[in-house]
Motif scaffolding. Structure first.
Motif, PDB file in Angstrom:
ATOM      1  N   ARG A 105       0.822  -1.203   0.000  1.00 18.26           N
ATOM      2  CA  ARG A 105       0.000   0.000   0.000  1.00 18.26           C
ATOM      3  C   ARG A 105       0.863   1.262   0.000  1.00 18.26           C
ATOM      4  O   ARG A 105       1.988   1.263   0.475  1.00 18.26           O
ATOM      5  N   ARG A 106       0.281   2.346  -0.534  1.00 16.70           N
ATOM      6  CA  ARG A 106       0.950   3.640  -0.532  1.00 16.70           C
ATOM      7  C   ARG A 106      -0.055   4.712  -0.109  1.00 16.70           C
ATOM      8  O   ARG A 106      -1.247   4.599  -0.350  1.00 16.70           O
ATOM      9  N   ILE A 107       0.458   5.777   0.486  1.00 14.72           N
ATOM     10  CA  ILE A 107      -0.367   6.910   0.869  1.00 14.72           C
ATOM     11  C   ILE A 107      -0.459   7.870  -0.315  1.00 14.72           C
ATOM     12  O   ILE A 107       0.551   8.185  -0.960  1.00 14.72           O
ATOM     13  N   LEU A 108      -1.652   8.332  -0.629  1.00 10.81           N
ATOM     14  CA  LEU A 108      -1.821   9.272  -1.729  1.00 10.81           C
ATOM     15  C   LEU A 108      -1.179  10.603  -1.374  1.00 10.81           C
ATOM     16  O   LEU A 108      -1.220  11.047  -0.211  1.00 10.81           O
ATOM     17  N   PRO A 109      -0.564  11.273  -2.342  1.00  7.74           N
ATOM     18  CA  PRO A 109       0.057  12.576  -2.060  1.00  7.74           C
ATOM     19  C   PRO A 109      -0.972  13.588  -1.553  1.00  7.74           C
ATOM     20  O   PRO A 109      -2.148  13.538  -1.931  1.00  7.74           O
ATOM     21  N   GLU A 110      -0.503  14.488  -0.696  1.00  5.36           N
ATOM     22  CA  GLU A 110      -1.351  15.563  -0.176  1.00  5.36           C
ATOM     23  C   GLU A 110      -0.619  16.884  -0.411  1.00  5.36           C
ATOM     24  O   GLU A 110       0.008  17.433   0.491  1.00  5.36           O
ATOM     25  N   PRO A 111      -0.688  17.415  -1.653  1.00  9.21           N
ATOM     26  CA  PRO A 111       0.113  18.605  -1.992  1.00  9.21           C
ATOM     27  C   PRO A 111      -0.219  19.838  -1.167  1.00  9.21           C
ATOM     28  O   PRO A 111       0.609  20.753  -1.059  1.00  9.21           O
ATOM     29  N   GLU A 112      -1.401  19.883  -0.569  1.00 12.38           N
ATOM     30  CA  GLU A 112      -1.788  21.049   0.231  1.00 12.38           C
ATOM     31  C   GLU A 112      -1.427  20.894   1.711  1.00 12.38           C
ATOM     32  O   GLU A 112      -1.641  21.818   2.501  1.00 12.38           O
ATOM     33  N   ALA A 113      -0.901  19.744   2.081  1.00  8.67           N
ATOM     34  CA  ALA A 113      -0.583  19.492   3.491  1.00  8.67           C
ATOM     35  C   ALA A 113       0.634  20.305   3.932  1.00  8.67           C
ATOM     36  O   ALA A 113       1.409  20.807   3.114  1.00  8.67           O
ATOM     37  N   GLY A 128       6.525  15.574   3.812  1.00  2.08           N
ATOM     38  CA  GLY A 128       7.766  14.815   3.932  1.00  2.08           C
ATOM     39  C   GLY A 128       7.550  13.462   4.580  1.00  2.08           C
ATOM     40  O   GLY A 128       8.149  12.457   4.169  1.00  2.08           O
ATOM     41  N   MET A 129       6.702  13.418   5.598  1.00  2.39           N
ATOM     42  CA  MET A 129       6.399  12.151   6.266  1.00  2.39           C
ATOM     43  C   MET A 129       5.753  11.167   5.299  1.00  2.39           C
ATOM     44  O   MET A 129       6.096   9.973   5.281  1.00  2.39           O
ATOM     45  N   ILE A 130       4.806  11.649   4.483  1.00  6.35           N
ATOM     46  CA  ILE A 130       4.141  10.774   3.515  1.00  6.35           C
ATOM     47  C   ILE A 130       5.162  10.175   2.555  1.00  6.35           C
ATOM     48  O   ILE A 130       5.145   8.967   2.281  1.00  6.35           O
ATOM     49  N   ASP A 160      -5.863  16.206  10.497  1.00  2.00           N
ATOM     50  CA  ASP A 160      -4.628  16.896  10.121  1.00  2.00           C
ATOM     51  C   ASP A 160      -3.692  17.093  11.306  1.00  2.00           C
ATOM     52  O   ASP A 160      -2.470  16.970  11.165  1.00  2.00           O
ATOM     53  N   ASP A 161      -4.273  17.423  12.476  1.00  2.00           N
ATOM     54  CA  ASP A 161      -3.398  17.656  13.629  1.00  2.00           C
ATOM     55  C   ASP A 161      -2.691  16.381  14.071  1.00  2.00           C
ATOM     56  O   ASP A 161      -1.547  16.414  14.551  1.00  2.00           O
ATOM     57  N   LEU A 162      -3.328  15.221  13.873  1.00  2.00           N
ATOM     58  CA  LEU A 162      -2.703  13.952  14.235  1.00  2.00           C
ATOM     59  C   LEU A 162      -1.599  13.596  13.233  1.00  2.00           C
ATOM     60  O   LEU A 162      -0.548  13.064  13.611  1.00  2.00           O
TER      61      LEU A 162
END
Length: 323
Positions: A99-107, A113-115, A181-183
């Motif tokens: 599995r992979r995490i989808l990019p979150e360009p607005e994060a 970086g963590m993703i 988001d805070d987590l």
């Protein structure tokens, strides 16, 4: 005889520990540095893969990944294939590494970086599993892990609760579930504080290899003095506290850093180096770091040799017995 080699991977960590006592050598690698490095005139920096292949090393008995930052684990990308690992210890292995995490360009930046780090780690774990490597999740401190007859390791989890919640967050993100988001931000910022620490014992000597675990995280714990300290977080202002230095009282300290001072990170920090030198500690830099308060050295690695009787030979060839 134990050889401890702090590889010059510039601003990153890769530490090769070899026991060479007549039979087949035992090799432990703590972190792998980055996958690639920018060349710099006057520096002998190289990747962990280049270092191992120069020495014709194709098998590592144990790899310990302290935490998921690229400067500590992304070198695994260039070690696989070609280098085989017997066992790997880490605070996190994805239950489904495909599995992979989808990019979150607005994060937020550290979340992005963590993703990237978690996705790259999942890729690496997939490759390790394909090679039938033994994977050990460090969810609690492992004391007295016997590497060989003479070499033991404590693999220390600084906060079991923090690391457990971090694993849950990453598993949820990899599974595509919604995470506040805070987590996510908390999990991204907890990687350095949650870094595994490794304490090695050999010949009556001890070595502290604490990854990037900030000094204030562990300066209140019960600690025995050590002989060699790998300074956390590349010697910046978060690396050490006065209480920690006084507890550890290292004879030698190694700062794994680049050749250039990084002002916005105060890395490496004169304040930290002064704390160590006031304690009588000899301070070594992996790269050709130069400043008005330090003459540059030119190393491919900062190497110590420890004999069974406890004699330590420093990188400049000077030896010392027990204090």
């Amino acid at each position: 005889m134990l050889k401890v080699q702090f590889i010059n991977v510039a601003d990153g960590d890769a530490i090769l520990v070899e026991e060479l006592d007549g039979g087949a050598p035992f090799r432990l690698l703590v972190d792998t540095g980055r996958a690639c490095l920018e060349p710099r005139i006057g520096s002998l920096r190289l990747t962990a893969a280049e270092f191992l292949r120069e020495r014709k090393i194709s098998y590592i008995d144990v790899l310990i990944v302290t935490h998921l930052h690229l400067d500590h684990f992304s070198g695994l990308e260039t070690l696989l294939p070609g280098i085989t690992f017997g066992a790997v210890y880490s605070g996190f292995f994805p239950s489904v590494p495909e599995r992979r995490i989808l990019p979150e360009p607005e994060a937020e930046k550290t979340v992005r970086g963590m993703i990237a780090c978690v996705n790259q780690w999942a890729w690496a774990v997939q490759k390790l599993e394909a090679e039938a490597c033994l994977l050990h999740t460090v969810s609690a401190t492992i004391p007295g892990l016997r590497m060989t007859e003479r070499l033991t390791a404590d693999v220390i989890c600084p906060n079991e609760t923090v690391n457990a919640v971090q694993r849950l967050v990453w598993e949820a993100m990899l599974s595509g579930r919604q995470v506040p988001d805070d987590l996510k931000y908390w999990a991204s910022k907890s990687r350095n504080p949650g870094s595994l620490r490794v304490r090695l014992s050999y010949g009556g000597r001890s070595l502290e290899l604490p990854g990037d675990c900030y000094g204030w995280i562990w300066d209140g714990t019960e600690l025995e003095p050590c002989d060699i300290l790998k300074v956390p977080h590349h010697g910046d202002r978060k690396a050490l506290t006065q209480a920690l230095v006084q507890r550890l009282r290292p004879s030698h300290a190694v700062i794994s850093c680049g050749a250039d001072y990084i002002p916005h990170k105060d890395r490496p920090s004169l304040e930290m180096i002064t704390l160590l030198r006031q304690q009588g500690t000899r301070v070594w830099f992996t790269d050709s770091f130069a400043s008005e308060w330090n003459e540059p050295n030119h190393w491919r690695c900062v190497e110590f040799v420890i004999y069974e009787d406890g004699t330590i030979i420093a990188p400049d060839g000077r030896g010392c017995g027990r204090r």
